[in-house]
Design an enzyme around this catalytic site. Structure first.
Site, PDB file in Angstrom:
ATOM      1  N   GLU A 231      64.131   5.849  27.889  1.00 37.94           N
ATOM      2  CA  GLU A 231      64.181   6.896  28.880  1.00 37.94           C
ATOM      3  C   GLU A 231      65.770   6.862  29.098  1.00 37.94           C
ATOM      4  O   GLU A 231      66.291   5.929  29.495  1.00 37.94           O
ATOM      5  CB  GLU A 231      63.501   6.673  30.055  1.00 37.94           C
TER       6      GLU A 231
ATOM      7  N   HIS B 178      60.836   9.388  24.798  1.00 33.76           N
ATOM      8  CA  HIS B 178      61.351  10.301  25.980  1.00 33.76           C
ATOM      9  C   HIS B 178      60.256  10.249  27.175  1.00 33.76           C
ATOM     10  O   HIS B 178      59.503  10.780  27.365  1.00 33.76           O
ATOM     11  CB  HIS B 178      61.591  11.669  25.841  1.00 33.76           C
TER      12      HIS B 178
ATOM     13  N   HIS C 270      48.360  15.171  27.817  1.00 31.98           N
ATOM     14  CA  HIS C 270      47.981  13.619  28.286  1.00 31.98           C
ATOM     15  C   HIS C 270      46.412  13.678  27.839  1.00 31.98           C
ATOM     16  O   HIS C 270      46.045  12.549  27.586  1.00 31.98           O
ATOM     17  CB  HIS C 270      47.935  13.691  29.660  1.00 31.98           C
TER      18      HIS C 270
ATOM     19  N   SER D  58      52.808   9.950  30.926  1.00 29.56           N
ATOM     20  CA  SER D  58      52.481   9.631  29.577  1.00 29.56           C
ATOM     21  C   SER D  58      52.417   8.125  29.366  1.00 29.56           C
ATOM     22  O   SER D  58      51.627   7.280  29.009  1.00 29.56           O
ATOM     23  CB  SER D  58      52.995  10.246  28.180  1.00 29.56           C
TER      24      SER D  58
ATOM     25  N   ASP E 105      58.447  13.313  23.193  1.00 22.28           N
ATOM     26  CA  ASP E 105      58.359  14.243  24.203  1.00 22.28           C
ATOM     27  C   ASP E 105      59.658  14.739  24.694  1.00 22.28           C
ATOM     28  O   ASP E 105      59.715  14.621  25.904  1.00 22.28           O
ATOM     29  CB  ASP E 105      57.105  13.727  25.177  1.00 22.28           C
TER      30      ASP E 105
ATOM     31  N   ASP F 112      69.071   6.288  23.941  1.00 23.86           N
ATOM     32  CA  ASP F 112      68.407   7.455  23.220  1.00 23.86           C
ATOM     33  C   ASP F 112      67.087   7.181  22.386  1.00 23.86           C
ATOM     34  O   ASP F 112      66.957   6.385  21.694  1.00 23.86           O
ATOM     35  CB  ASP F 112      69.480   7.875  22.220  1.00 23.86           C
ATOM     36  N   GLY F 113      66.392   7.989  22.561  1.00 24.82           N
ATOM     37  CA  GLY F 113      64.633   7.724  22.141  1.00 24.82           C
ATOM     38  C   GLY F 113      64.642   7.691  20.776  1.00 24.82           C
ATOM     39  O   GLY F 113      64.083   7.076  19.994  1.00 24.82           O
TER      40      GLY F 113
HETATM   41  N1  SAM Z   1      56.757  11.837  28.208  1.00 24.43           N
HETATM   42  C1  SAM Z   1      56.641  12.067  29.687  1.00 24.43           C
HETATM   43  C2  SAM Z   1      55.243  12.419  30.472  1.00 24.43           C
HETATM   44  O1  SAM Z   1      54.574  12.935  29.715  1.00 24.43           O
HETATM   45  O2  SAM Z   1      54.945  12.111  31.573  1.00 24.43           O
HETATM   46  C3  SAM Z   1      57.422  13.351  30.385  1.00 24.43           C
HETATM   47  C4  SAM Z   1      59.017  13.102  29.482  1.00 24.43           C
HETATM   48  S1  SAM Z   1      60.048  14.367  30.059  1.00 24.43           S
HETATM   49  C5  SAM Z   1      59.446  15.752  29.058  1.00 24.43           C
HETATM   50  C6  SAM Z   1      61.329  14.093  28.865  1.00 24.43           C
HETATM   51  C7  SAM Z   1      62.106  12.957  29.461  1.00 24.43           C
HETATM   52  O3  SAM Z   1      63.210  12.643  28.508  1.00 24.43           O
HETATM   53  C8  SAM Z   1      62.907  13.257  30.798  1.00 24.43           C
HETATM   54  O4  SAM Z   1      62.704  12.211  31.859  1.00 24.43           O
HETATM   55  C9  SAM Z   1      64.581  13.057  30.305  1.00 24.43           C
HETATM   56  O5  SAM Z   1      65.272  12.136  31.080  1.00 24.43           O
HETATM   57  C10 SAM Z   1      64.416  12.216  29.044  1.00 24.43           C
HETATM   58  N2  SAM Z   1      65.701  12.255  28.114  1.00 24.43           N
HETATM   59  C11 SAM Z   1      66.269  13.438  27.740  1.00 24.43           C
HETATM   60  N3  SAM Z   1      66.903  13.087  26.517  1.00 24.43           N
HETATM   61  C12 SAM Z   1      66.603  11.849  25.999  1.00 24.43           C
HETATM   62  C13 SAM Z   1      66.916  10.926  25.150  1.00 24.43           C
HETATM   63  N4  SAM Z   1      67.948  11.397  24.233  1.00 24.43           N
HETATM   64  N5  SAM Z   1      66.525   9.665  25.097  1.00 24.43           N
HETATM   65  C14 SAM Z   1      65.798   9.329  25.841  1.00 24.43           C
HETATM   66  N6  SAM Z   1      65.148   9.985  26.748  1.00 24.43           N
HETATM   67  C15 SAM Z   1      65.716  11.271  27.044  1.00 24.43           C
END
Ligand code: SAM
Length: 262
Positions: A117, A42, A19, A99, A161, A140-141
């Protein structure tokens, strides 16, 4: 099945590394009076509470943001501190911005935000937090990132992420970065990963592939810290940035020295 929930880890040492660098990146890029596109693949839920049951269960913020604040790591004009204080002024002293909320705090009204997300509860919380400011997509991201690049405006940042819940994520990331860079060669692409310990340190092949790929203005920053619990395999945090903005390398070096000295 998505099991990872960032609420257990918000504000930990890895978040401080990721961050702080994200904040400096956005501060540099918003210095110029040109609009910016910001995307997260993500995103997580955006707003966390360090006094929640989840955060208290792991206590990870103690060795992260709480320790960094106590040690004075961030000057009053540091953009990470600015984002943290702005969010705490609204949401209370135990709030911690993820983030997308850090980005929303530092970006200007004309900068566009697109957030993916996939987890239903995290997506609902993210929508509550940021749907007034960003396009929040339950998708899906990687698919969203590929569908939306190159963006308009072309100037922009993407934070990737993943939670690395699937073993295949480590192999997929170098391919995703290559595809995104081919489509959007001026984009600032930031990829976070955990530094793991042990014989199955899955991140190593990924970092070797990314270092060999010959990206322009590539920043690679890694910091080490004690595992959150005995036996926990994450012993550090890593960030790759393609087309890294001017000044980011200095902040990365500063953080690496601070983590190494503690
Ligand atoms: N970026 C955030 C932060 O720094 O505040 C933290 C994100 S966390 C490490 C990862 C997130 O990705 C989780 O909330 C999870 O539910 C989500 N996630 C997992 N697989 C995903 C996908 N294929 N597409 C989108 N989101 C996904």
């Amino acid at each position: 099945m998505l099991a990872y929930q960032h609420a257990y880890h918000a504000g930990n040492a890895a978040d401080v590394h990721k961050h702080a660098l994200l904040s400096v990146m956005l501060a540099r890029l918003t210095d110029k009076p040109k609009p910016l596109w910001y995307c997260e693949t993500h995103a997580g839920r955006g707003l966390y509470a360090l006094d929640s049951a989840e955060a208290r269960k792991t206590g990870e913020a103690a060795a992260g943001i709480e320790r960094a604040l106590a040690a004075g790591w961030f000057a009053p004009d540091h953009p990470y501190l600015h984002a943290l204080q702005a969010v705490r002024a609204q949401a209370g002293p135990a709030a911690y911005p993820g983030s997308p909320l850090i980005a929303a705090t530092l970006l200007r009204p004309d900068d566009r935000m697109v957030l993916a997300e996939l987890h239903p509860a995290e997506h609902a919380a993210l929508s509550d937090c940021l749907a007034h400011r960003a396009e929040v997509s339950r998708s899906d991201g990687a698919a969203l990132a590929l569908a939306r690049t190159p963006p308009t405006p072309r100037r922009g940042v993407m934070l990737i992420d993943p939670s690395y819940e699937l073993r295949g994520d480590y192999a997929a990331m170098p391919r995703l970065l290559a595809d995104l860079h081919r489509k959007w060669n001026v984009g600032v692409l930031a990829l976070w990963y955990p530094v793991l310990e042990g014989p199955e340190a899955s991140h190593r092949a990924m970092t070797a592939a990314l270092l060999a790929a010959g990206y322009p203005k590539l920043l690679h920053s890694e910091v080490r810290f004690a595992p959150a619990r005995p036996g926990h395999r994450m012993v550090g945090s890593g960030l790759f940035v393609v087309n890294a903005p001017f000044g980011l390398a200095e902040e990365a070096a500063r953080l690496e020295a601070l983590f190494a000295a503690r």
